[in-house]
Design an enzyme around this catalytic site. Sequence first.
Site, PDB file in Angstrom:
ATOM      1  N   ARG A 146      38.924  39.955  28.711  1.00 42.69           N
ATOM      2  CA  ARG A 146      38.217  39.102  29.679  1.00 42.69           C
ATOM      3  C   ARG A 146      36.838  38.686  29.187  1.00 42.69           C
ATOM      4  O   ARG A 146      36.361  37.612  29.546  1.00 42.69           O
ATOM      5  CB  ARG A 146      38.075  39.842  31.005  1.00 42.69           C
ATOM      6  CG  ARG A 146      39.396  39.963  31.702  1.00 42.69           C
ATOM      7  CD  ARG A 146      39.304  40.813  32.939  1.00 42.69           C
ATOM      8  NE  ARG A 146      40.623  40.855  33.553  1.00 42.69           N
ATOM      9  CZ  ARG A 146      40.854  40.751  34.843  1.00 42.69           C
ATOM     10  NH1 ARG A 146      39.843  40.626  35.669  1.00 42.69           N
ATOM     11  NH2 ARG A 146      42.078  40.780  35.307  1.00 42.69           N
ATOM     12  N   LYS A 149      57.411  42.964  44.568  1.00 46.93           N
ATOM     13  CA  LYS A 149      57.479  42.530  45.967  1.00 46.93           C
ATOM     14  C   LYS A 149      57.748  41.055  46.132  1.00 46.93           C
ATOM     15  O   LYS A 149      57.187  40.233  45.426  1.00 46.93           O
ATOM     16  CB  LYS A 149      56.159  42.868  46.656  1.00 46.93           C
ATOM     17  CG  LYS A 149      56.020  44.326  46.974  1.00 46.93           C
ATOM     18  CD  LYS A 149      54.914  44.459  47.960  1.00 46.93           C
ATOM     19  CE  LYS A 149      54.825  45.857  48.506  1.00 46.93           C
ATOM     20  NZ  LYS A 149      53.576  46.028  49.241  1.00 46.93           N
ATOM     21  N   GLY A 152      48.997  40.305  36.563  1.00 44.80           N
ATOM     22  CA  GLY A 152      48.381  41.459  35.924  1.00 44.80           C
ATOM     23  C   GLY A 152      49.395  42.364  35.249  1.00 44.80           C
ATOM     24  O   GLY A 152      49.230  42.735  34.079  1.00 44.80           O
ATOM     25  N   GLY A 156      46.617  36.865  41.159  1.00 51.67           N
ATOM     26  CA  GLY A 156      46.739  36.248  42.477  1.00 51.67           C
ATOM     27  C   GLY A 156      46.300  34.787  42.475  1.00 51.67           C
ATOM     28  O   GLY A 156      46.920  33.945  43.125  1.00 51.67           O
TER      29      GLY A 156
END
Length: 402
Positions: free
Chosen positions: A36, A197, A351, A375
Site C-alpha cells: 500500500r 458470504k 482483501g 469493499g
Amino acid sequence: MDIKLVQNAEVHGKVVLLRVDFNVPLKNGKVKDDTRIVQTLPTIEYLLENGAKIILVSHLGRPDGKAVSELRMAPVADYLARLLKRPVQKMSECIGLKVQQAVKKMKEGDMLFLENIRFYPGEEKNSPAFAKDLAKLADLFVSDSFATAHRAHASTVGVAKYLPAYAGFLMQKEIENLSALLKDVKHPLTLITGGAKIDTKIGLLENFLDKADYFLMGGGLANTFLAAAGYDVGESLCEKDKLSVAQDIMLRAENLEKTFVLPTDVIVADEISDSADTVDLPADDVMGDMKILDIGTRTVRKFASIIKKSKTVIWNGPVGLSECKPFSKGTVAIAKALVETKGLKSILGGGDTIDAIKRLGFSEAHFSFVSTGGGAMLEFLEGARLPGVEILLEKKSASKKK
Ligand code: ADP
Ligand code: MG
C-alpha cells in the site's frame, strides 16, 4: 467519469493534504507488507518533484476514536522515509497548534506525517468541525486512498468541502480501470465469484447480470447456490436464509440466457486442517457431515476452459478455503488459467482474494489490474456512487439558459 487530476493542480509551494491508505500490516512494530505504501509513491514523488509541501494522513487499524499506542503511525512514517531516502516529520496529533506551527515551518519538498486519523472520533463521524480543523492545515486536498472511498469520513470526504480536491495517481488508476469494466469492456466477459458470504457479492452479481456472459461460482458462496438449486451440501458453509436470493439470481441469469456455472464436483473433507484427507466428489453425492471446501478437478477444467475463451475476467473471492493447503488447488488453478491466457484482461479485487494469490505464489504483476479496494471496488462495480470519488468529480459547467 471526469475527475480532477493532481497533474492539473497548481501545487508548487502549496501545502497539500494527501490522504493515503497506509493501513499496512505491522508485526512487532515493523511494516510487514509495504504494497500500500509503494503504490502511492508515484503521487508522493510527483508532489515532491513539483515543489509541494506534503502533509500525509492515513488510518491504521481500528482504534475507534481513541489513541492506541500500538496503532501509532510512527513505524509507517519511518518506513516511508527509508523508502524515499528523505526525512518525514512525524506528528503525534492530527490537528491543533503544534501541527499548525510545524506546517508553517515546512519548505518545498518537505513531508510531515499526521498521527493515525482514526484516533479522533470526528474522523469516522465525518464531523464538520474536525474536517475544518484538518482542512485549515493545507491549501489543497489530494486523495490517493481508493480503498476508503466508500466511506464518508472527515479525511476522505469532509475536508473536500473546505479545500479544492484532486485525485492522486493511484486513485486515477483505480477509477479508470474499474470504470472501463462498466462501459467498454471486451467480451466474452466472465465474472468469477467465490469467498464466504453472499451479501457482499450480491450487488456485484446483480449489476453484472446483463453485462457479463459467463458466471463462475466457487467458494462458500457456491454452496448457497448449490443448496438453492436443490443439492444437499452437508455441513458446508451455506447461508440457508439466502436461498431465495440465490434462486432469484439464477432465474434471472437463465432468462437473460447467460451461462451460470455451479461446481459439478467438489472437494470435501470432514475437518478443516492442513492434514485433512480430501475426496473429490460429484456435487450430487455430498451428504451427512461432509464439508465442501474447494471446487473439484472437473469444475476446475470447466472454469479454465471458459477463462481461456474470455477476453475480460473479473475475479472476487477465493474458490475454496485456500488458507489450508488441501483446499487451495482450485484457487491456484484459477489464478494459473488467468495468467496463462493470452490477450486476456484480468481484474482482481478483494482483501482475501489478493492475500490468497500472494500466499499461493502469484503477484500483482501477473494480472492486468489488481484493485487496492476491497469493499470500495465491490461497491464501485455494483454501480454505486462512492462518496470519496464523488468529491473528485469535475463539476459540469451549468448549461446555458435559453
Ligand atoms: P474477499 O475478501 O476477496 O472479497 P471473502 O471475504 O468474500 O473474499 O471470502 C474469503 C473467505 O472465504 C476466505 O476466508 C475463505 O477461506 C472463505 N471460503 C472460501 N471457500 C470456502 C468454502 N468452501 N467453505 C468455507 N469458507 C470458504
Ligand atoms: Mg474478505
